[in-house]
Design a protein around this motif. Structure first.
Motif, PDB file in Angstrom:
ATOM      1  N   ASN A 117      38.900   6.752  35.147  1.00  0.00           N
ATOM      2  CA  ASN A 117      37.634   6.277  35.461  1.00  0.00           C
ATOM      3  C   ASN A 117      36.977   6.213  36.808  1.00  0.00           C
ATOM      4  O   ASN A 117      37.839   6.761  37.764  1.00  0.00           O
ATOM      5  CB  ASN A 117      37.832   4.696  34.898  1.00  0.00           C
ATOM      6  CG  ASN A 117      38.453   3.773  35.994  1.00  0.00           C
ATOM      7  OD1 ASN A 117      38.657   4.057  36.914  1.00  0.00           O
ATOM      8  ND2 ASN A 117      39.225   2.748  35.120  1.00  0.00           N
ATOM      9  N   GLU A 118      35.912   5.903  37.062  1.00  0.00           N
ATOM     10  CA  GLU A 118      35.199   6.239  38.253  1.00  0.00           C
ATOM     11  C   GLU A 118      35.691   5.504  39.404  1.00  0.00           C
ATOM     12  O   GLU A 118      35.914   6.140  40.507  1.00  0.00           O
ATOM     13  CB  GLU A 118      33.609   5.631  38.273  1.00  0.00           C
ATOM     14  CG  GLU A 118      32.800   6.245  39.390  1.00  0.00           C
ATOM     15  CD  GLU A 118      31.469   5.885  39.119  1.00  0.00           C
ATOM     16  OE1 GLU A 118      31.145   5.029  38.233  1.00  0.00           O
ATOM     17  OE2 GLU A 118      30.614   6.326  39.966  1.00  0.00           O
TER      18      GLU A 118
ATOM     19  N   MET C   1      33.519   1.174  30.887  1.00  0.00           N
ATOM     20  CA  MET C   1      35.079   1.408  30.923  1.00  0.00           C
ATOM     21  C   MET C   1      35.120   2.695  31.983  1.00  0.00           C
ATOM     22  O   MET C   1      36.092   2.791  32.720  1.00  0.00           O
ATOM     23  CB  MET C   1      35.546   1.491  29.914  1.00  0.00           C
ATOM     24  CG  MET C   1      35.258   0.296  28.914  1.00  0.00           C
ATOM     25  SD  MET C   1      36.362  -1.174  29.256  1.00  0.00           S
ATOM     26  CE  MET C   1      35.540  -2.178  28.151  1.00  0.00           C
ATOM     27  N   PHE C   2      34.167   3.365  31.677  1.00  0.00           N
ATOM     28  CA  PHE C   2      34.403   4.854  32.192  1.00  0.00           C
ATOM     29  C   PHE C   2      33.546   5.171  33.310  1.00  0.00           C
ATOM     30  O   PHE C   2      34.380   5.188  34.763  1.00  0.00           O
ATOM     31  CB  PHE C   2      33.773   5.788  31.287  1.00  0.00           C
ATOM     32  CG  PHE C   2      34.123   7.203  31.308  1.00  0.00           C
ATOM     33  CD1 PHE C   2      35.423   7.568  31.303  1.00  0.00           C
ATOM     34  CD2 PHE C   2      32.882   8.078  31.422  1.00  0.00           C
ATOM     35  CE1 PHE C   2      35.559   8.829  31.529  1.00  0.00           C
ATOM     36  CE2 PHE C   2      33.478   9.388  31.510  1.00  0.00           C
ATOM     37  CZ  PHE C   2      34.921   9.798  31.698  1.00  0.00           C
ATOM     38  N   PHE C   3      32.462   4.684  33.608  1.00  0.00           N
ATOM     39  CA  PHE C   3      31.578   4.909  34.892  1.00  0.00           C
ATOM     40  C   PHE C   3      31.145   3.398  35.388  1.00  0.00           C
ATOM     41  O   PHE C   3      30.678   2.756  34.630  1.00  0.00           O
ATOM     42  CB  PHE C   3      30.324   5.820  34.794  1.00  0.00           C
ATOM     43  CG  PHE C   3      30.673   7.096  34.644  1.00  0.00           C
ATOM     44  CD1 PHE C   3      30.909   7.935  35.955  1.00  0.00           C
ATOM     45  CD2 PHE C   3      30.668   7.994  33.782  1.00  0.00           C
ATOM     46  CE1 PHE C   3      30.994   9.294  35.991  1.00  0.00           C
ATOM     47  CE2 PHE C   3      30.937   9.412  33.635  1.00  0.00           C
ATOM     48  CZ  PHE C   3      31.323   9.940  34.799  1.00  0.00           C
ATOM     49  N   ARG C   4      31.519   2.923  36.445  1.00  0.00           N
ATOM     50  CA  ARG C   4      31.394   1.710  37.270  1.00  0.00           C
ATOM     51  C   ARG C   4      30.753   2.031  38.428  1.00  0.00           C
ATOM     52  O   ARG C   4      31.838   2.192  39.346  1.00  0.00           O
ATOM     53  CB  ARG C   4      32.580   0.672  36.928  1.00  0.00           C
ATOM     54  CG  ARG C   4      32.804   0.273  35.588  1.00  0.00           C
ATOM     55  CD  ARG C   4      31.744  -0.596  35.021  1.00  0.00           C
ATOM     56  NE  ARG C   4      32.059  -1.009  33.558  1.00  0.00           N
ATOM     57  CZ  ARG C   4      31.544  -0.679  32.183  1.00  0.00           C
ATOM     58  NH1 ARG C   4      30.905   0.649  32.279  1.00  0.00           N
ATOM     59  NH2 ARG C   4      32.059  -1.186  31.349  1.00  0.00           N
ATOM     60  N   ALA C   5      29.708   1.801  38.827  1.00  0.00           N
ATOM     61  CA  ALA C   5      29.145   2.073  40.240  1.00  0.00           C
ATOM     62  C   ALA C   5      29.571   1.127  41.069  1.00  0.00           C
ATOM     63  O   ALA C   5      29.767   1.244  42.405  1.00  0.00           O
ATOM     64  CB  ALA C   5      27.735   2.378  40.506  1.00  0.00           C
ATOM     65  N   LEU C   6      29.709  -0.150  40.757  1.00  0.00           N
ATOM     66  CA  LEU C   6      30.156  -1.276  41.552  1.00  0.00           C
ATOM     67  C   LEU C   6      31.370  -1.650  41.670  1.00  0.00           C
ATOM     68  O   LEU C   6      32.225  -1.368  40.647  1.00  0.00           O
ATOM     69  CB  LEU C   6      29.209  -2.484  41.165  1.00  0.00           C
ATOM     70  CG  LEU C   6      27.717  -2.224  41.068  1.00  0.00           C
ATOM     71  CD1 LEU C   6      27.332  -3.743  40.637  1.00  0.00           C
ATOM     72  CD2 LEU C   6      27.191  -1.759  42.142  1.00  0.00           C
ATOM     73  N   ARG C   7      31.919  -2.099  42.665  1.00  0.00           N
ATOM     74  CA  ARG C   7      33.302  -2.721  42.880  1.00  0.00           C
ATOM     75  C   ARG C   7      33.416  -3.902  42.105  1.00  0.00           C
ATOM     76  O   ARG C   7      32.400  -4.847  41.881  1.00  0.00           O
ATOM     77  CB  ARG C   7      33.915  -3.070  44.394  1.00  0.00           C
ATOM     78  CG  ARG C   7      33.709  -1.711  45.123  1.00  0.00           C
ATOM     79  CD  ARG C   7      33.529  -1.997  46.587  1.00  0.00           C
ATOM     80  NE  ARG C   7      34.234  -3.192  47.003  1.00  0.00           N
ATOM     81  CZ  ARG C   7      35.201  -3.161  47.797  1.00  0.00           C
ATOM     82  NH1 ARG C   7      35.967  -1.747  48.092  1.00  0.00           N
ATOM     83  NH2 ARG C   7      35.890  -4.270  48.217  1.00  0.00           N
ATOM     84  N   HIS C   8      34.687  -4.426  41.830  1.00  0.00           N
ATOM     85  CA  HIS C   8      34.865  -5.720  41.157  1.00  0.00           C
ATOM     86  C   HIS C   8      34.671  -6.867  42.221  1.00  0.00           C
ATOM     87  O   HIS C   8      34.414  -6.685  43.435  1.00  0.00           O
ATOM     88  CB  HIS C   8      36.225  -5.949  40.770  1.00  0.00           C
ATOM     89  CG  HIS C   8      36.673  -5.149  39.448  1.00  0.00           C
ATOM     90  ND1 HIS C   8      35.975  -5.504  38.098  1.00  0.00           N
ATOM     91  CD2 HIS C   8      37.174  -4.024  39.363  1.00  0.00           C
ATOM     92  CE1 HIS C   8      36.619  -4.605  37.395  1.00  0.00           C
ATOM     93  NE2 HIS C   8      37.116  -3.856  37.846  1.00  0.00           N
TER      94      HIS C   8
ATOM     95  N   ASN D  22      31.082  -6.469  37.106  1.00  0.00           N
ATOM     96  CA  ASN D  22      30.436  -5.525  37.812  1.00  0.00           C
ATOM     97  C   ASN D  22      29.901  -4.527  36.993  1.00  0.00           C
ATOM     98  O   ASN D  22      29.377  -3.552  37.754  1.00  0.00           O
ATOM     99  CB  ASN D  22      31.577  -4.592  38.940  1.00  0.00           C
ATOM    100  CG  ASN D  22      32.802  -4.298  38.356  1.00  0.00           C
ATOM    101  OD1 ASN D  22      33.120  -4.659  37.151  1.00  0.00           O
ATOM    102  ND2 ASN D  22      33.216  -2.921  38.847  1.00  0.00           N
ATOM    103  N   GLU D  27      25.199   0.865  32.317  1.00  0.00           N
ATOM    104  CA  GLU D  27      26.432   1.265  32.150  1.00  0.00           C
ATOM    105  C   GLU D  27      27.213   0.945  30.719  1.00  0.00           C
ATOM    106  O   GLU D  27      27.896   1.847  30.002  1.00  0.00           O
ATOM    107  CB  GLU D  27      27.523   0.830  33.324  1.00  0.00           C
ATOM    108  CG  GLU D  27      27.183   1.655  34.461  1.00  0.00           C
ATOM    109  CD  GLU D  27      28.060   1.331  35.941  1.00  0.00           C
ATOM    110  OE1 GLU D  27      28.020   1.936  36.853  1.00  0.00           O
ATOM    111  OE2 GLU D  27      28.496   0.016  35.745  1.00  0.00           O
ATOM    112  N   ASP D  31      28.110   3.586  28.129  1.00  0.00           N
ATOM    113  CA  ASP D  31      29.582   3.683  28.028  1.00  0.00           C
ATOM    114  C   ASP D  31      30.049   3.060  26.807  1.00  0.00           C
ATOM    115  O   ASP D  31      30.854   3.462  26.069  1.00  0.00           O
ATOM    116  CB  ASP D  31      30.271   3.242  29.115  1.00  0.00           C
ATOM    117  CG  ASP D  31      30.389   4.414  30.313  1.00  0.00           C
ATOM    118  OD1 ASP D  31      29.693   5.383  30.063  1.00  0.00           O
ATOM    119  OD2 ASP D  31      31.062   4.260  31.217  1.00  0.00           O
TER     120      ASP D  31
END
Lengths: 761, 314, 298, 156
Positions: A117-118, C1-8, D22, D27, D31
């Motif tokens: 994942n990213e 799940m795959f692309f997430r631009a932001l941090r947790h 987040n 997304e 996704d």
């Protein structure tokens, strides 16, 4: 022209519009394959640095990381993003390596990772340990050629891969002719590197499976991209399959590779599909932009009656870190100057210089945009000097049928410029408005410019196209073609050509495209070639299929083939129309005939045109300049275009209107700003393309002077929509407030500065 | 095929599992490995309001040997059991029946408890809802009659656990826990003898453990099937021989295994035992082979199994 | 799940201002307050902000208001969107210049998602709304656990994206004084393209005192680290009649004011910006004169 | 909380998902729900391509936390047609050639849908104001405005 056309010339809906309005169209960015990984590129933060060490061992052990590629993981080969290199017999200079030992611009890839994942991919990028030895960098062509300047490539002396080289010169010594001239205009023009800025960011998906590499790409030249990727990864071409889904970008961006090599390298190492999706800022900063020409020095001389004597020009290009299209870009810029006017003599030279900027590629209006800016501005200046109306000059001195064309061996096969100029002048009210006085804070002005372009870059470049038609038992057929499909409307247009020849309906043609495994070879889409070159192949294949149908029908109808015709899905005897057979009957017989033998109708045609079929165009701008702020508002824009034949007028208008928006953007707003090698304008918030509120009501007028060599007389329309906004607006600004702007964009800051300089004592 | 909707509960202890069972007024099914239950749910042969997962009950996951017994938790997988050194050394018949159960993939998922409590099977029963509706519901589905033997009043669907046979041959006992309390009984006693309600267990009872007397044995498991993997037994015989005699268990034919204690190991006793099993076997045309053949095979496998032990000294 | 631009991050949706204040206090500078979310999400994407906790105000219904009691001060709650200002009948009627200013901002979508207070708290010197609101004398009501204070908007920013807000504080509302019948405001700006961020802007407010200038406030945006008032020009105008020559002189003074210290960036250059201060001040004041005359004509 | 169980009514269907705090709306739609009509062009709210309707209002999905719109109705371009019957705007976009590459089209369509709901007979300027945040690099916008105008006229 044959006016009895049923499909050609009609406004029919794009073949893929249904998918696009329902959200079912698949783009690279929304492809999702089972087990797909996220690929990310690690880029150099230095404009120029030796890459001493790349160590991925810490990243490799991170859970979820599936592949890390560095220069150690790929065959060390010299290549270029510019897949058009295969269109020239000697090729273009290749000077890139996938992950080189040296980074030559901010963003030069040094490694790439694939992870589940990213988040993990980003973390892995952080963990790759790269040791750089920063080197002094060079950012301007003037600095780059100075003795002792940093060396971008060892092989290129003075950072000059293309030293000043005269190209496409003709006639006697221009300097002698300038002595005879009654009026001379000269100037140095500069342009910014326009970004193609398609709405879809760069993206590619690759999958290496069972010895075959499948690549989903936004490329406009699928077959040549396949060749380059095959070479890069030591695979035979047949083991590489290039699929072009819908592309949300293009405009020349797709004539060079972008993220494909990285997706492929990762997919080969990971053994799983990998998607490399650039962020918008990564896209703007690393996708190679408009051709590199940054400076044009031009001089023209005319007699007092306007007769054009000589044109001399020098084009200097900041190639950036890699050559890509530096040579061909300049070449086209020069060649495109030849067609328009009857200059007795022309001398032009080009020069390309390496710097530590991102490399340059191509954008719609390749080279011609820059040369038309300089030429059309200077024409206006000499017209003023000799007291001639700019439209008058253009009507009188443009070249015409039979004369020399853009490339030394070609001739102009058609020309509708007179009609273009007259129609445009009338629509915008040229003569009435020109006479109005200019005063007040806000002043209006009119400007004109014109241009001839080409329909494919033959004979300079190879323009090989193939079309295959396969008939089904119901009389419908599949057309196999391979243009670069960016939504420009080429697919439907090709279907119209086939349907017209075959007496079918538009929707009877089922298009198969965008997959190198399925279609014949094609150069793809660039240089406004799609309709003209591929269209000719389609027409030829359709005529072959038509002949096969008539031959079969001849037996069924008991009449000689040459007395038969096809219309409305029916074959009939010309002078006895009631003697007829349905096309479905005939095609069915070709497939299921137990007695006379089966032979499915399949036709194939190859073309490699030699003619260049110039489309002609005149552009008219009316602007209002705010003399206090320098703000220019385009009040009205009119494009008048000789397209030969508008196969689908709606598509033609769409191309020209889209070009207009890009042209106005290039003229007024779009400004790529780079400081110390770092792109500042790396987003739509910083690099402003026109919004709906920034464009005037703009109109398109079509002139259809059929070209004898084009399919149904058609010529190109892909690029020529955006040649004239820059010079015509520049001329209109001069008309309004009397200042000549020679640098792009023509921002309020520049205009106000020019206004001040003009009024300063 | 998709699963029907149901509530899901995961129990951490036997008591909690029973509490969940009670929460749903008995409209719950226990889930262990799921290799038997999942197809039943998908076919809508069982439509519980809730599924109570027992896999989380740690105490049922162990194998231990003490006090003269080998105790096997119901959650032990067939695969782990097969590879247990004590089982290998002491109970070859169990090893063989475990090996003969389906395939290794399913052995890794399936538990011994679930394997013993698997439902009976019939060619007319393990079918889709649409198929069964078209055919008409049989006794086991709550209908009036049997679709295999018209007018029959009793369901003769086949109990197909391989391992029940070997465990019975080894005189195994099972522990049951339920709302009414715990008890221990001989494995052969949990069968009702009727295919439409296979087990004589109380509502909500959970099979928690199996125990086998720790005495070395010789044994053979013989199984009739079409393919050498995956298939359920079409007839099967397990034999365990200990110092005090041989016990034979026959299954795969009818809704309950049958037990035979051999009086001696001479040829006559073996022949008589086999003949008795042949006579007892009530095969009906509810599987892929003919009833006559399966009955004959009961007799043949019986003799073959016992004789194998005798001749090979297993 | 795959692309997430932001941090947790931890995510909180307090229902009351008090709850929000407590959360802010306990997370301190590790928390970010989110109203519309537009600029916060962008800064989180680029990594400029990496909050441990995001405290969304979106569930605090008591912050969703635009109030004006009978032509008194306009109170804009922290959750009132820019679009709602544009659409409010009251604002259209009594504070029309705010509607006009709001329309200079980005797109309909941006104005619908973005809040007025969020825009002001972002602290950019190019804020269109802040420029006009400073001219209008708006005040920010700041709350923290157990305390409330009022900060004039013109003192709210101390640098680009830096405000006087202290740890645990947030803005509850912004108050805009009533214009009444005698005050006139105008906003003019320049941007590269229509939806682009402003490169220079001027907001003015003039109180009409018997045909002459009473109080006057001129705010200039995007020419200094914060939005500035050009006081020399204001002083010149006070008590004067707004004649063309006076306006011209005031505009000249504005351009030369020491607080006008523009930079060169991608949108414009320092020299141009400085010069445009003069042009825009002149245009804004001329517009005010037109409005006064228009009102007089009624 | 770092993960929240969220219910969204996406194109009329209730979807329950476990969403990380987040995660952006774009997304999750792309996704987790596989909606190919959600296109992200810039990720910064400057191009409008990612626009979806939240309770009927156009919202930039690239700049919206998914958890903040839980419980709401979300319409993507996939939800515009009624079965095989296209929305009049979709018909009109096809007929007028109001799209080329098609990447900006979903956002354009959804924002236009909202516009026509509140303003059934907009002027050309109204359309430009409403769609100003939607960039298109292909068409030059003329045909988009034409298409919305025509759809509005057709609806009357």
């Amino acid at each position: 022209m044959d006016d009895d056309l049923r499909v050609v010339g009609k406004r029919v809906a794009a073949v893929d519009a249904y998918q696009k309005v329902t959200g079912t169209a698949e783009y690279c960015t929304n492809i999702s394959l089972p087990g797909m990984l996220v690929g990310k590129v690690l880029r150099s933060p230095h404009a120029h640095a030796r890459v001493v060490k790349v160590d991925g061992s810490k990243a490799e052990v991170l859970s979820g990381v599936k592949a890390i590629v560095t220069h150690q993981d790929v065959p060390r080969k010299v290549f270029t993003y510019n897949v058009m290199t295969y269109q020239l017999p000697q090729g273009e200079l290749q000077d890139m390596h996938l992950f080189d030992h040296k980074a030559r611009y901010i963003g030069d890839p040094v490694a790439a990772v694939a992870a589940v994942n990213e988040e993990i991919a980003n973390e892995a990028l952080r963990l790759i340990d790269v040791e750089y030895e920063p080197l002094p960098a060079v950012f301007t062509v003037d600095e780059a050629v100075k003795p002792g300047a940093p060396v971008v490539h060892d092989f290129a002396e003075n950072n000059t891969p293309v030293p000043p080289t005269p190209v496409f010169c003709y006639g006697q010594d221009v300097e002698e002719l300038f002595k005879e001239a009654d009026a001379i205009a000269e100037g140095t023009f500069s342009t910014s590197k326009q970004i193609q800025a398609g709405l879809e960011p760069a993206c590619s998906v690759a999958h290496f499976h069972d010895g075959r590499l499948t690549v989903w790409s936004q490329i406009q030249l699928p077959h040549m991209a396949r060749k380059m990727l095959a070479y890069l990864f030591d695979l035979p071409e047949s083991k590489v399959r290039l699929i072009q889904p819908f592309a949300g970008t293009g405009f020349g961006a797709g004539t060079d590779l972008c993220c494909e090599p990285y997706a492929c390298a990762l997919a080969i190492k990971a053994g799983a599909p990998v998607k490399v999706l650039y962020s918008r800022s990564e896209d703007f900063a690393n996708r190679i932009t408009r051709e590199h020409i940054c400076k044009i020095e031009m001089k023209i001389g005319v007699r007092k009656d306007g007769a054009p004597l000589a044109l001399k020009a020098k084009y200097t290009g900041d190639a950036g870190a890699y050559m890509c299209k530096a040579a061909s870009g300049c070449g086209v810029a020069l060649a495109s100057n030849i067609t328009e006017y009857k200059f007795e003599s022309m001398y032009q030279e080009i020069e390309a210089i390496y710097t530590n900027h991102v490399a340059c590629g191509a954008m719609r209006g390749f080279g011609g945009v820059q040369s038309s800016f300089a030429r059309e501005s200077l024409i206006d200046e000499v017209c003023e000097k000799i007291g001639m109306d700019p439209i008058e000059f253009r009507l009188k001195y443009h070249r015409n049928v039979g004369e020399l064309g853009w490339f030394p061996t070609t001739q102009i096969s058609s020309c509708g410029l007179d009609e273009c100029l007259r129609a445009g002048a009338e629509t915008i009210g040229w003569y009435e408005k020109k006479a109005l006085p200019k005063n007040g804070v806000r002043r209006r002005g009119l400007g004109v410019a014109c241009m001839a372009w080409l329909s494919g870059a033959q004979p300079m470049l190879l323009e090989h196209s193939n079309a295959i038609l396969k008939f089904n038992e119901d009389g419908g057929c599949s057309l196999f073609v391979s243009p670069g499909n960016m939504g420009q409307g080429i697919l439907g247009t090709l279907a119209q050509i086939a349907a017209e020849v075959l007496g079918l309906e538009y929707r009877d043609i089922n298009l198969i495209y965008g997959d190198t495994d399925l279609t014949g070879f094609d150069i793809g889409t660039h240089a406004s070639r799609g309709l003209y070159c591929i269209g000719r192949a389609v027409k030829k294949a359709a005529e072959d299929a038509r002949a096969q149908i008539l031959e079969r029908a001849s037996a069924i109808l008991d009449a000689p083939a040459d007395q038969l015709d096809i219309k409305d899905r029916k074959v009939f005897v010309k002078n006895e129309p009631e003697r007829s057979a349905l096309l479905s009957q005939i095609s069915n017989a070709c497939i299921y005939d137990y007695q006379k033998g089966c032979r499915q109708i399949v036709a194939h045609a190859t073309v490699d045109p030699a003619e260049f079929a110039p489309p002609w165009q005149a552009g008219f701008a009316e602007v209002e300049v705010d003399t206090q702020t320098g703000v220019v508002e385009v009040i009205r824009w009119i494009t008048v275009h000789d397209v030969g034949r508008a196969i689908n007028p709606q598509v033609v208008e769409g191309q020209l209107e889209g070009g207009t928006a890009q042209g106005i953007g290039f003229a007024l707003y779009e400004d790529t700003q780079i400081i110390h090698g770092k792109l500042l304008t790396d987003g739509f918030d910083k690099y402003r393309i026109p919004s709906m509120l920034d464009l005037p009501e703009h109109e398109t007028v079509l002139v259809e002077q059929g070209d004898p060599t084009g399919p149904f007389g058609a010529k190109s329309v892909g690029e020529s929509g955006l040649f004239l906004q820059v010079p015509a607006i520049a001329n209109a600004i001069y008309d309004a407030v009397g200042v000549r702007i020679r640098d792009l964009p023509m921002s309020p800051e520049r205009i106000l500065k020019a206004l001040k300089e003009k009024t300063a004592p | 095929m998709i699963l029907p909707g149901f509530e899901y509960r995961k129990a951490a202890s036997v008591a909690e599992a029973i509490a969940f069972y009670n929460d749903f007024q008995g409209k719950a099914r226990y889930l262990a490995g799921g290799t038997d239950l999942m197809p039943l749910l998908k076919y809508r042969l069982s439509t519980p309001a809730a599924v109570v997962d027992l896999k989380g009950i740690q105490e049922l996951g162990a194998i231990s040997a003490d006090h003269g017994w080998l105790t096997i938790g119901a959650n032990v997988t067939l695969f782990d059991l097969k590879n247990d050194p004590v089982v290998k050394e002491y109970f070859p018949v169990l090893c063989q029946s475990l090996e003969a159960t389906s395939c290794e993939t399913l052995q890794m998922r399936g538990t011994i408890g679930g394997n013993l409590l698997q439902d009976t099977r019939c060619i007319e029963y393990n079918k889709t809802m649409e198929w069964r509706t078209a055919r008409g519901f049989c006794l086991k589905m709550g209908g009036e009659t049997c679709n295999v033997v018209p007018h029959s009043r009793i369901c003769l669907s086949n109990y197909c656990s391989d391992n029940a046979l070997s465990l019975i041959a080894l005189s195994a006992e099972v522990s049951l826990a339920g709302p009414e309390g715990d008890k221990t009984t001989g494995l052969e006693k949990i069968f009702s003898g009727c295919g439409s309600r296979v087990f004589a267990l109380g509502p909500g009872e959970i099979l928690t453990r199996i125990r086998i007397p720790m005495e070395k044995s010789r044994g053979v498991y013989e199984k009739l099937r079409v393919r050498n993997s995956i298939d359920y037994p079409l007839a099967a015989v397990a034999v365990a021989m200990r110092q005090n005699g041989a016990r034979v268990c026959v299954g795969g034919v009818g809704p309950a295994p049958r037990v035979y204690d051999l009086t001696g190991t001479d040829a006559g006793s073996v022949r008589d035992g086999a003949q008795k099993a042949y006579t007892d076997a009530r095969a009906v045309p509810n599987s892929t082979l003919s009833p006559t053949y399966r009955r004959k095979m009961v007799r043949a496998l019986f003799r073959r199994a016992v004789n194998k032990i005798l001749s090979e000294g297993k | 799940m795959f692309f997430r631009a932001l941090r947790h991050f931890e995510f909180f949706e307090p229902k009351t201002v008090a709850e929000a204040n407590e959360l802010l206090l306990s997370y301190g500078h590790q928390a970010s307050v989110m109203a519309g979310g537009l600029s916060l999400i962008q800064t989180m994407k680029t990594g400029e902000k990496k909050p441990e906790a995001v405290i969304s105000l979106q569930k605090i219904d008591s912050l969703k208001f635009i109030d004006s009691d009978n032509d008194q001060d306009l109170k804009i709650g922290a959750l009132a969107t820019i679009r709602s200002i544009e659409k409010s009948r009251e604002v259209q009627k009594h504070w029309a210049v705010l509607v006009q200013t709001a329309r200079c901002i980005g797109s309909v979508e941006v104005r619908r998602m973005g809040t007025v207070v969020g825009n002001l708290c972002d602290g950019t010197p190019a804020s269109d709304l802040a420029t006009i609101l400073i001219a209008m004398g708006a005040k920010m009501r700041v709350t923290s656990s157990g305390a409330e204070r009022e900060v004039p908007l013109e003192n709210f920013c101390v640098g680009p994206h830096q405000t006087v807000l202290e740890e645990g504080e947030m803005v509850r509302e912004v108050r805009v004084p009533s214009l009444g019948d005698h005050s006139f405001a105008s906003y003019v700006n320049l941007a590269r393209t229509k939806p682009d961020i402003t490169k220079v802007s001027v907001g003015v407010l003039v109180k009409n005192q018997n045909g002459a200038c009473g109080d006057v406030r001129i705010a200039v945006g995007a020419v200094a680290p914060v939005i500035v008032r050009v006081r020399k020009a204001e002083e010149l105008l006070r008590g004067e009649k707004l004649k063309a020559s006076t306006i011209e002189e005031a505009a000249r003074l504005a351009q030369e004011d020491v607080v006008v210290r523009p930079i060169t960036d991608i949108r414009s250059n320092a020299g141009y910006r400085k010069e445009m201060v003069r042009v825009l001040v002149e245009r804004a004041l001329t517009d005010v004169v037109d409005k006064m005359n228009g009102a007089h004509a009624h | 909380m770092r993960r929240i169980v969220c219910t969204f009514v996406v194109n009329g269907v209730t979807r329950e998902l476990l969403v990380e705090t987040n995660a952006l709306l774009s997304e999750v739609l792309q996704d987790d729900l596989g909606l190919k009509g959600v296109h992200v062009g810039c990720g910064t709210g400057d191009c409008g391509a990612c626009t979806v309707l939240v309770d009927g209002l156009p919202v930039l999905s690239c700049s919206t936390l998914a958890v903040t719109v839980r419980g709401k109705e979300i319409t993507t371009v996939e939800g515009m047609a009624n079965g095989t019957k296209l929305h009049p705007l979709q018909e009109s976009f096809i007929e007028h050639g109001a799209l080329q590459c098609g990447y900006c089209t979903p956002g354009m369509l959804l924002a236009s849908k909202r516009l026509l709901e509140i303003n059934p007979s907009p002027s050309r300027q109204d359309i430009k104001d409403a769609l100003a945040g939607h960039l298109c690099r292909c068409t030059g916008y003329n045909k988009i405005v034409d298409a919305v105008m025509a759809a509005a006229e057709g609806e009357e």
